[in-house]
Design a protein around this motif. Structure first.
Motif, PDB file in Angstrom:
ATOM      1  N   ALA A 219       0.817  -1.219   0.000  1.00  0.00           N
ATOM      2  CA  ALA A 219       0.000   0.000   0.000  1.00  0.00           C
ATOM      3  C   ALA A 219       0.853   1.273   0.000  1.00  0.00           C
ATOM      4  CB  ALA A 219      -0.972  -0.007   1.175  1.00  0.00           C
ATOM      5  N   PRO A 220       1.832   1.407   0.901  1.00  0.00           N
ATOM      6  CA  PRO A 220       2.679   2.609   0.847  1.00  0.00           C
ATOM      7  C   PRO A 220       3.456   2.729  -0.461  1.00  0.00           C
ATOM      8  CG  PRO A 220       2.894   1.544   2.983  1.00  0.00           C
ATOM      9  CD  PRO A 220       2.133   0.594   2.104  1.00  0.00           C
ATOM     10  N   ALA A 221       3.909   1.597  -1.002  1.00  0.00           N
ATOM     11  CA  ALA A 221       4.645   1.641  -2.275  1.00  0.00           C
ATOM     12  C   ALA A 221       3.759   2.169  -3.397  1.00  0.00           C
ATOM     13  CB  ALA A 221       5.173   0.243  -2.621  1.00  0.00           C
ATOM     14  N   ILE A 222       2.514   1.747  -3.422  1.00  0.00           N
ATOM     15  CA  ILE A 222       1.577   2.231  -4.445  1.00  0.00           C
ATOM     16  C   ILE A 222       1.362   3.740  -4.296  1.00  0.00           C
ATOM     17  CG2 ILE A 222      -0.834   2.161  -5.197  1.00  0.00           C
ATOM     18  CD1 ILE A 222      -0.811  -0.844  -4.577  1.00  0.00           C
ATOM     19  N   VAL A 223       1.199   4.185  -3.041  1.00  0.00           N
ATOM     20  CA  VAL A 223       1.022   5.622  -2.803  1.00  0.00           C
ATOM     21  C   VAL A 223       2.269   6.383  -3.236  1.00  0.00           C
ATOM     22  CG1 VAL A 223       0.774   7.399  -1.026  1.00  0.00           C
ATOM     23  CG2 VAL A 223      -0.671   5.355  -0.962  1.00  0.00           C
ATOM     24  N   GLY A 224       3.443   5.824  -2.941  1.00  0.00           N
ATOM     25  CA  GLY A 224       4.685   6.467  -3.353  1.00  0.00           C
ATOM     26  C   GLY A 224       4.787   6.614  -4.860  1.00  0.00           C
ATOM     27  N   ALA A 225       4.273   5.627  -5.579  1.00  0.00           N
ATOM     28  CA  ALA A 225       4.291   5.678  -7.039  1.00  0.00           C
ATOM     29  C   ALA A 225       3.257   6.663  -7.582  1.00  0.00           C
ATOM     30  CB  ALA A 225       4.043   4.289  -7.608  1.00  0.00           C
ATOM     31  N   LEU A 226       2.111   6.774  -6.911  1.00  0.00           N
ATOM     32  CA  LEU A 226       1.028   7.628  -7.397  1.00  0.00           C
ATOM     33  C   LEU A 226       1.213   9.098  -7.056  1.00  0.00           C
ATOM     34  CD1 LEU A 226      -2.170   5.507  -6.566  1.00  0.00           C
ATOM     35  CD2 LEU A 226      -1.216   5.976  -8.827  1.00  0.00           C
ATOM     36  N   LEU A 227       1.869   9.376  -5.939  1.00  0.00           N
ATOM     37  CA  LEU A 227       1.928  10.743  -5.423  1.00  0.00           C
ATOM     38  C   LEU A 227       2.494  11.759  -6.415  1.00  0.00           C
ATOM     39  CD1 LEU A 227       1.155  12.301  -2.920  1.00  0.00           C
ATOM     40  CD2 LEU A 227       3.416  11.815  -1.963  1.00  0.00           C
ATOM     41  N   PRO A 228       3.588  11.478  -7.114  1.00  0.00           N
ATOM     42  CA  PRO A 228       4.093  12.480  -8.072  1.00  0.00           C
ATOM     43  C   PRO A 228       3.130  12.737  -9.229  1.00  0.00           C
ATOM     44  CG  PRO A 228       5.794  10.860  -7.535  1.00  0.00           C
ATOM     45  CD  PRO A 228       4.507  10.324  -6.990  1.00  0.00           C
ATOM     46  N   LYS A 229       2.280  11.758  -9.520  1.00  0.00           N
ATOM     47  CA  LYS A 229       1.338  11.909 -10.627  1.00  0.00           C
ATOM     48  C   LYS A 229       0.035  12.578 -10.197  1.00  0.00           C
ATOM     49  CE  LYS A 229       3.104   7.568 -12.573  1.00  0.00           C
ATOM     50  NZ  LYS A 229       2.778   6.168 -12.942  1.00  0.00           N
ATOM     51  N   LYS A 230      -0.240  12.539  -8.897  1.00  0.00           N
ATOM     52  CA  LYS A 230      -1.487  13.108  -8.386  1.00  0.00           C
ATOM     53  C   LYS A 230      -1.200  14.016  -7.190  1.00  0.00           C
ATOM     54  CE  LYS A 230      -4.246   9.067  -9.788  1.00  0.00           C
ATOM     55  NZ  LYS A 230      -5.079   9.778 -10.789  1.00  0.00           N
ATOM     56  N   PRO A 231      -0.415  15.076  -7.374  1.00  0.00           N
ATOM     57  CA  PRO A 231      -0.063  15.951  -6.248  1.00  0.00           C
ATOM     58  C   PRO A 231      -1.270  16.637  -5.619  1.00  0.00           C
ATOM     59  CG  PRO A 231       0.557  16.942  -8.344  1.00  0.00           C
ATOM     60  CD  PRO A 231       0.173  15.532  -8.639  1.00  0.00           C
ATOM     61  N   GLN A 232      -2.326  16.823  -6.392  1.00  0.00           N
ATOM     62  CA  GLN A 232      -3.515  17.465  -5.858  1.00  0.00           C
ATOM     63  C   GLN A 232      -4.247  16.578  -4.861  1.00  0.00           C
ATOM     64  OE1 GLN A 232      -3.090  16.313  -8.879  1.00  0.00           O
ATOM     65  NE2 GLN A 232      -4.862  15.107  -9.491  1.00  0.00           N
ATOM     66  N   GLN A 233      -3.938  15.283  -4.864  1.00  0.00           N
ATOM     67  CA  GLN A 233      -4.545  14.352  -3.917  1.00  0.00           C
ATOM     68  C   GLN A 233      -3.557  13.915  -2.828  1.00  0.00           C
ATOM     69  OE1 GLN A 233      -6.531  11.054  -5.888  1.00  0.00           O
ATOM     70  NE2 GLN A 233      -7.166  12.349  -7.581  1.00  0.00           N
ATOM     71  N   ALA A 234      -2.539  14.739  -2.605  1.00  0.00           N
ATOM     72  CA  ALA A 234      -1.465  14.373  -1.680  1.00  0.00           C
ATOM     73  C   ALA A 234      -1.986  14.071  -0.278  1.00  0.00           C
ATOM     74  CB  ALA A 234      -0.431  15.490  -1.626  1.00  0.00           C
ATOM     75  N   MET A 235      -2.893  14.888   0.218  1.00  0.00           N
ATOM     76  CA  MET A 235      -3.396  14.699   1.581  1.00  0.00           C
ATOM     77  C   MET A 235      -4.117  13.361   1.710  1.00  0.00           C
ATOM     78  SD  MET A 235      -3.268  16.184   4.450  1.00  0.00           S
ATOM     79  CE  MET A 235      -3.919  15.722   6.050  1.00  0.00           C
ATOM     80  N   THR A 236      -5.013  13.094   0.776  1.00  0.00           N
ATOM     81  CA  THR A 236      -5.780  11.846   0.825  1.00  0.00           C
ATOM     82  C   THR A 236      -4.866  10.627   0.713  1.00  0.00           C
ATOM     83  OG1 THR A 236      -7.690  12.920  -0.185  1.00  0.00           O
ATOM     84  CG2 THR A 236      -7.620  10.511  -0.269  1.00  0.00           C
TER      85      THR A 236
END
Length: 271
Positions: A219-236
């Motif tokens: 789960a954290p690895a997936i978030v780490g991969a997604l975060l640069p692509k979805k900075p507007q959803q960083a908090m969530t």
């Protein structure tokens, strides 16, 4: 197979201090990277609170908490080592907070942050090292404390990212996202390595191992991969990663208890 009862006060102690220690590691890293400067103070406060509450949780494990000073009178004991490390983390985080408020020089602030971060890493490892004992062969491997440290990493990084996302709107979090991705992979490896070394495969052990691998790693690895692509959803995304990692960290520590089998039982099983 006879297993031990899960000691929840110790689970909470190692989980909270591990997350707190690695949260401050990120604070120290940002002293050099400068990606989320306004997150330094609130993230350090969170690291201090987690470490302090975790330390208090360990005291409740004693049958007579009022005798804690007696337990600390033995410098070779695991309790003494853990108490010293938690105390050092809290002291250096507190000094860092004071230095931030008083506008201390960059060099002095960085030095204090690095020392505090070193203690933060050490407590995440040594909290597991204390359980190595020949009477519990399933625990008697360096993979146990290594797993303690590796499963705490994603939680601490996710905690820092969540604070940065909330308090540092200008933050550039790509590097921390990559760190979360790497930490997630290491969390999976740490869990699987200990689960295999422990050599137990009953339902409860497999369940805790799988939950830990998925929640502290995947789960954290997936978030780490997604975060640069979805900075507007960083908090969530970061809060979700923190929630998953926190549960997974607890699962790893519960795994330790459910795979425990005393030497006497192993001897009887061979007769």
């Amino acid at each position: 197979m006879e297993t031990m009862t899960i000691q929840w006060s110790l689970v909470l102690f190692t989980a909270l201090t591990g997350i707190g220690g690695w949260t401050f590691v990120c604070v120290a890293a940002d002293e050099f990277l400068g990606r989320a400067k306004t997150a330094a103070f609130p993230a350090a406060v969170v690291a201090f609170a987690l470490s302090a509450v975790g330390g208090l949780a360990s005291v409740t494990h004693l049958s007579h908490p009022d005798r804690i000073m007696g337990a600390l009178g033995h410098p070779t004991s695991g309790i003494f080592t853990e108490a010293v490390l938690v105390g050092c983390v809290c002291v250096f985080v507190a000094i860092y907070l004071v230095m931030l408020k008083r506008g201390a020089s960059d060099g002095a602030r960085k030095a204090v942050a690095v020392i505090g971060a070193v203690f933060g890493v050490l407590i995440s490892f040594m909290a597991g090292e204390s359980y190595l004992m020949s009477s519990r062969p399933n625990w008697d491997t360096q993979l146990l404390p290594l797993g303690y440290m590796l499963t705490a990493m994603p939680g601490g990084i996710a905690c820092y990212l969540a604070v940065a996302a909330a308090k540092a709107k200008e933050a550039k979090l790509d590097q921390y996202a990559k760190a979360l991705l790497v930490a997630g992979v290491l969390g999976v490896l740490g869990t699987v390595a200990f689960a295999v070394a422990a050599g137990q495969s009953d339902g409860s052990a497999l369940g805790f191992a799988a939950a830990s691998a998925v929640l502290t790693g995947v789960a954290p690895a997936i978030v780490g991969a997604l975060l640069p692509k979805k900075p507007q959803q960083a908090m969530t995304l970061t809060v979700a990663a923190l929630a998953c990692a926190a549960v997974g960290i607890v699962c790893y520590r519960c795994l330790m208890w459910v795979v425990s089998e005393p030497v006497s039982n192993l001897f009887l099983n061979m007769l």
